[in-house]
Design an enzyme around this catalytic site. Sequence first.
Site, PDB file in Angstrom:
ATOM      1  N   LYS A  99       0.865  -1.184   0.000  1.00  0.00           N
ATOM      2  CA  LYS A  99       0.000   0.000   0.000  1.00  0.00           C
ATOM      3  C   LYS A  99       0.889   1.217   0.000  1.00  0.00           C
ATOM      4  CE  LYS A  99      -4.524   0.542   0.232  1.00  0.00           C
ATOM      5  NZ  LYS A  99      -5.477  -0.475  -0.252  1.00  0.00           N
TER       6      LYS A  99
HETATM    7  N1  GLU Z   1      -7.123  -0.199  -3.436  1.00  0.00           N
HETATM    8  C1  GLU Z   1      -7.870  -1.382  -3.746  1.00  0.00           C
HETATM    9  C2  GLU Z   1      -7.938  -2.298  -2.540  1.00  0.00           C
HETATM   10  O1  GLU Z   1      -7.778  -1.873  -1.426  1.00  0.00           O
HETATM   11  C3  GLU Z   1      -7.378  -2.072  -5.001  1.00  0.00           C
HETATM   12  C4  GLU Z   1      -5.972  -2.567  -4.946  1.00  0.00           C
HETATM   13  C5  GLU Z   1      -5.487  -3.118  -6.276  1.00  0.00           C
HETATM   14  O2  GLU Z   1      -6.276  -3.252  -7.189  1.00  0.00           O
HETATM   15  O3  GLU Z   1      -4.288  -3.392  -6.342  1.00  0.00           O
HETATM   16  O4  GLU Z   1      -8.231  -3.463  -2.642  1.00  0.00           O
END
Ligand code: GLU
Length: 435
Positions: free
Chosen positions: A125
Amino acid sequence: MSDPAIKSEPHIIRPDKDTFLAEENPFEAMMERFDHAAQLLKLDPGLYKVLRNPEKQIITSVPIVRDSGDVEVYTGYRVLYNTSRGPAKGGIRFDLNVTLEEVKALAAWMTWKCALVNIPFGGAKGGVVCDPATMSMAELERVTRRYTSSIIETLGPDSDVPAPDVNTNERVMAWIMDTYSMHKRHTVTAVVTGKPVEMGGSLGRREATGRGCMFVTREALAKLGMSLKGARVAVQGFGNVGSVAADLMAKEGAVIVAVSDKSGALHNPQGLDIPDLIAWVKEHRQLTGYPKAEPFNKEQLLTVDCDVLVPAATENVITRKNAPQIKAKVICEGANGPTTAAADEILERKGVFVIPDILANAGGVTVSYFEWVQDRGGYFWDEDTVNRRLESIMVRAFNEVAATTEKYKVNTRIASYIVAVGRVAAMHRLRGMYA
Ligand code: GLU
C-alpha cells in the site's frame, strides 16, 4: 495462546483500557485478527515472526512547486508487506489522514486479500499525506510524478504494482504509468492497474469492487435463506465502491433505503433511485441537496433499519459504541477495516453475518489481476468475460471462507484470515528461508 513466540508479544493481552486505545489503530486491529488465525493454524514461531513484520517500508519526501510558485513538501509512504506469493499489489491513497501505521495495516490487508482470492500477488500500500481537494490538477500531477519517481526502484510489473485507492483514480494511474515508462525508456502498461481502458486498463475494473460486494452479499443472503430481491440495503460512502454496489444490488432487486457520504445522508424506506442519485452526485459532487429523498443524520446510517449494511467509506466506523445498535443481518465491508476488533465480538454475539473486507472488497484487486494478465499477454477480454471470471473467483472464495467458518467454529473474519494466512505460510514453507 499455546505458542511461546505468540505469547511473548506484548500487544496480545491487554487490559480493557488499552484495548480501547488500540481499537482505533489499524495495524493493531489487523494484528489482533492475524494472531487469532495464527494460533488456530498453529503457525510455527519463526514463520509467525516473519509474517507479522512488513518486508519493506519507504518514507519519502515529495517536494513540488505549487501553482503559486511556493515549494511544498509532502510525505509519501510505500509499504511492501509480503511478496512471497508474487509482486506486491495495492493501491495508493492521497489523504490527510495517511500515516505509516495505516499504510502498514493496509499493506498487510492486501497480502491477506490477494491470498484469500488466490491470485499470485503479495500485498502493498502507498499514500501521500495531502488534500487533493485543495490542489489543482497540475499540482496533483506533480505530486504523483514526484512520488512515483521517488519509489521507482520498488515499482515494476514483477515487483510492485500500484492501483487506485482513496482519492486516486485512473487519471493518477495514467501519470504513474507514464512516469515509470519514461524512466524505463519504453512503455510498461503492467506497472500499474486501474488505468484508463484506452491505455491498457481492463473493462469492468472501475465497477469491480462494487460488483464483488454484490456477488458476496448475494451468497451471504442465500445462506440466511434470503435473496437480494427485496433486501433492504444501507450504504455508507457513495464513491466508486458504495455507489456501484448500491446500483448493482438495486439492479438485482434490492431496495436501497439509505446512503451517505461526507456531506450527509439520505433515507427513503421505499427505496432510493440510485441511477438518479449517481447522476446527481456527478453534477453536484455530493449527496446533500438531492431533492427527492429525506435528509437525515449521517451518524445514524450505520444503525438504520435494514437487512444489509455496506460500510464503503473508511476505517473504524463500526466500533464498540455503535455495534450494539446495528440492525442489519449482513454486513458487507466495502471499505478496508471498517469494523474494529471490539465491534467484531459484539456483532458475532448478535449473530450478524459479516462479510469481512478482505473478502468483500477483493473484487477490485481481482480485476486488477485480470488487467495485469491482459497487459502482459497483450490480449484483452470483453467485459462479460471479466465479470464472469470475477464472479467465479468471488464465489469460490466465499465458499472457502464459509467452509472454514464451520471447520474451525470461528467467525467469518477469522476464517478469512485462516485461509489467507495459511496460503502465505504454505508458500514460505515451500520456499524455505534464504539466509
Ligand atoms: N485499493 C484497492 C484495494 O484496497 C485495489 C488494490 C489493487 O487493485 O491493487 O483493494
